[in-house]
Design a protein around this motif. Structure first.
Motif, mmCIF file in Angstrom:
data_model
loop_
_atom_site.group_PDB
_atom_site.id
_atom_site.type_symbol
_atom_site.label_atom_id
_atom_site.label_comp_id
_atom_site.label_asym_id
_atom_site.label_seq_id
_atom_site.Cartn_x
_atom_site.Cartn_y
_atom_site.Cartn_z
ATOM 1 N N SER A 5 0.824 -1.213 0.000
ATOM 2 C CA SER A 5 0.000 0.000 0.000
ATOM 3 C C SER A 5 0.855 1.258 0.000
ATOM 4 O O SER A 5 0.357 2.346 -0.248
ATOM 5 C CB SER A 5 -0.956 0.009 1.186
ATOM 6 O OG SER A 5 -0.224 0.139 2.397
ATOM 7 N N THR A 8 3.403 3.420 -5.214
ATOM 8 C CA THR A 8 2.658 4.150 -6.232
ATOM 9 C C THR A 8 3.030 3.559 -7.581
ATOM 10 O O THR A 8 4.210 3.476 -7.926
ATOM 11 C CB THR A 8 2.998 5.655 -6.217
ATOM 12 O OG1 THR A 8 2.595 6.205 -4.965
ATOM 13 C CG2 THR A 8 2.283 6.391 -7.342
ATOM 14 N N SER A 28 -4.976 -1.604 -8.641
ATOM 15 C CA SER A 28 -5.667 -0.999 -7.495
ATOM 16 C C SER A 28 -5.863 -1.967 -6.340
ATOM 17 O O SER A 28 -6.039 -1.535 -5.202
ATOM 18 C CB SER A 28 -7.010 -0.414 -7.925
ATOM 19 O OG SER A 28 -7.920 -1.440 -8.252
ATOM 20 N N GLY A 32 -1.037 1.260 -3.279
ATOM 21 C CA GLY A 32 -1.761 2.322 -2.588
ATOM 22 C C GLY A 32 -2.274 3.409 -3.513
ATOM 23 O O GLY A 32 -3.324 4.000 -3.274
ATOM 24 N N LYS A 33 -1.539 3.688 -4.588
ATOM 25 C CA LYS A 33 -1.908 4.773 -5.489
ATOM 26 C C LYS A 33 -1.475 4.421 -6.901
ATOM 27 O O LYS A 33 -0.449 3.771 -7.099
ATOM 28 C CB LYS A 33 -1.228 6.069 -5.038
ATOM 29 C CG LYS A 33 -1.574 7.280 -5.842
ATOM 30 C CD LYS A 33 -0.948 8.532 -5.234
ATOM 31 C CE LYS A 33 -1.334 9.759 -6.027
ATOM 32 N NZ LYS A 33 -0.791 10.982 -5.428
ATOM 33 N N THR A 34 -2.262 4.872 -7.883
ATOM 34 C CA THR A 34 -1.917 4.685 -9.288
ATOM 35 C C THR A 34 -1.980 6.028 -9.982
ATOM 36 O O THR A 34 -2.965 6.760 -9.847
ATOM 37 C CB THR A 34 -2.874 3.695 -9.986
ATOM 38 O OG1 THR A 34 -2.847 2.451 -9.280
ATOM 39 C CG2 THR A 34 -2.479 3.468 -11.425
ATOM 40 N N GLU A 56 -13.328 9.247 -8.981
ATOM 41 C CA GLU A 56 -11.893 9.406 -8.694
ATOM 42 C C GLU A 56 -11.430 10.728 -9.279
ATOM 43 O O GLU A 56 -11.960 11.177 -10.274
ATOM 44 C CB GLU A 56 -11.092 8.251 -9.297
ATOM 45 C CG GLU A 56 -11.341 6.940 -8.617
ATOM 46 C CD GLU A 56 -10.840 6.894 -7.179
ATOM 47 O OE1 GLU A 56 -9.975 7.690 -6.799
ATOM 48 O OE2 GLU A 56 -11.330 6.061 -6.426
ATOM 49 N N ASP A 59 -10.515 9.911 -3.447
ATOM 50 C CA ASP A 59 -9.749 9.407 -2.312
ATOM 51 C C ASP A 59 -8.243 9.443 -2.556
ATOM 52 O O ASP A 59 -7.462 8.997 -1.729
ATOM 53 C CB ASP A 59 -10.193 7.998 -1.924
ATOM 54 C CG ASP A 59 -9.861 6.947 -2.981
ATOM 55 O OD1 ASP A 59 -9.269 7.295 -4.013
ATOM 56 O OD2 ASP A 59 -10.194 5.776 -2.756
ATOM 57 N N ARG A 61 -6.458 7.767 -4.640
ATOM 58 C CA ARG A 61 -5.825 6.513 -5.067
ATOM 59 C C ARG A 61 -5.557 6.469 -6.562
ATOM 60 O O ARG A 61 -4.743 5.678 -7.022
ATOM 61 C CB ARG A 61 -6.688 5.318 -4.661
ATOM 62 C CG ARG A 61 -6.752 5.176 -3.139
ATOM 63 C CD ARG A 61 -7.286 3.857 -2.701
ATOM 64 N NE ARG A 61 -6.375 2.806 -3.167
ATOM 65 C CZ ARG A 61 -6.772 1.591 -3.515
ATOM 66 N NH1 ARG A 61 -8.034 1.259 -3.449
ATOM 67 N NH2 ARG A 61 -5.905 0.686 -3.907
#
Length: 86
Positions: A5, A8, A28, A32-34, A56, A59, A61
């Motif tokens: 998480s 990235t 995802s 944690g992030k894309t 999106e 949040d 992400r």
């Protein structure tokens, strides 16, 4: 806490079609992030991605960065790398 998480993922897109949404869905569940850098796509890949991830980046992400021209993979990576610092 899942150690993944903290990761990235960066995806550079140019007319990838449904493969873009499939890729980001798979990521995802793991990271944690894309960050998606779109290199001036003319297909529906970004529209499809927005359908799969409505609301999106509420949040944080998923972050989509739009380039006005296809600057290529390496420059797209560099643009996305800058966004990881924020």
């Amino acid at each position: 806490m899942n150690p993944l998480s903290q990761i990235t993922a960066l995806v550079v897109n140019h007319n990838a079609g449904d493969l873009l949404a499939d890729c980001v869905v798979a990521l995802s569940t793991q990271v944690g992030k894309t960050i998606v850098v779109d290199n001036a796509s003319t297909d529906l890949s970004i529209a499809r991605l927005k359908e799969v991830f409505p609301g999106e980046p509420a949040d944080g992400r998923l972050n989509i960065i739009f380039s006005k021209k296809n600057m290529g993979f390496a420059a797209g990576c560099n643009l996305g790398l800058v966004a990881t610092a924020t």
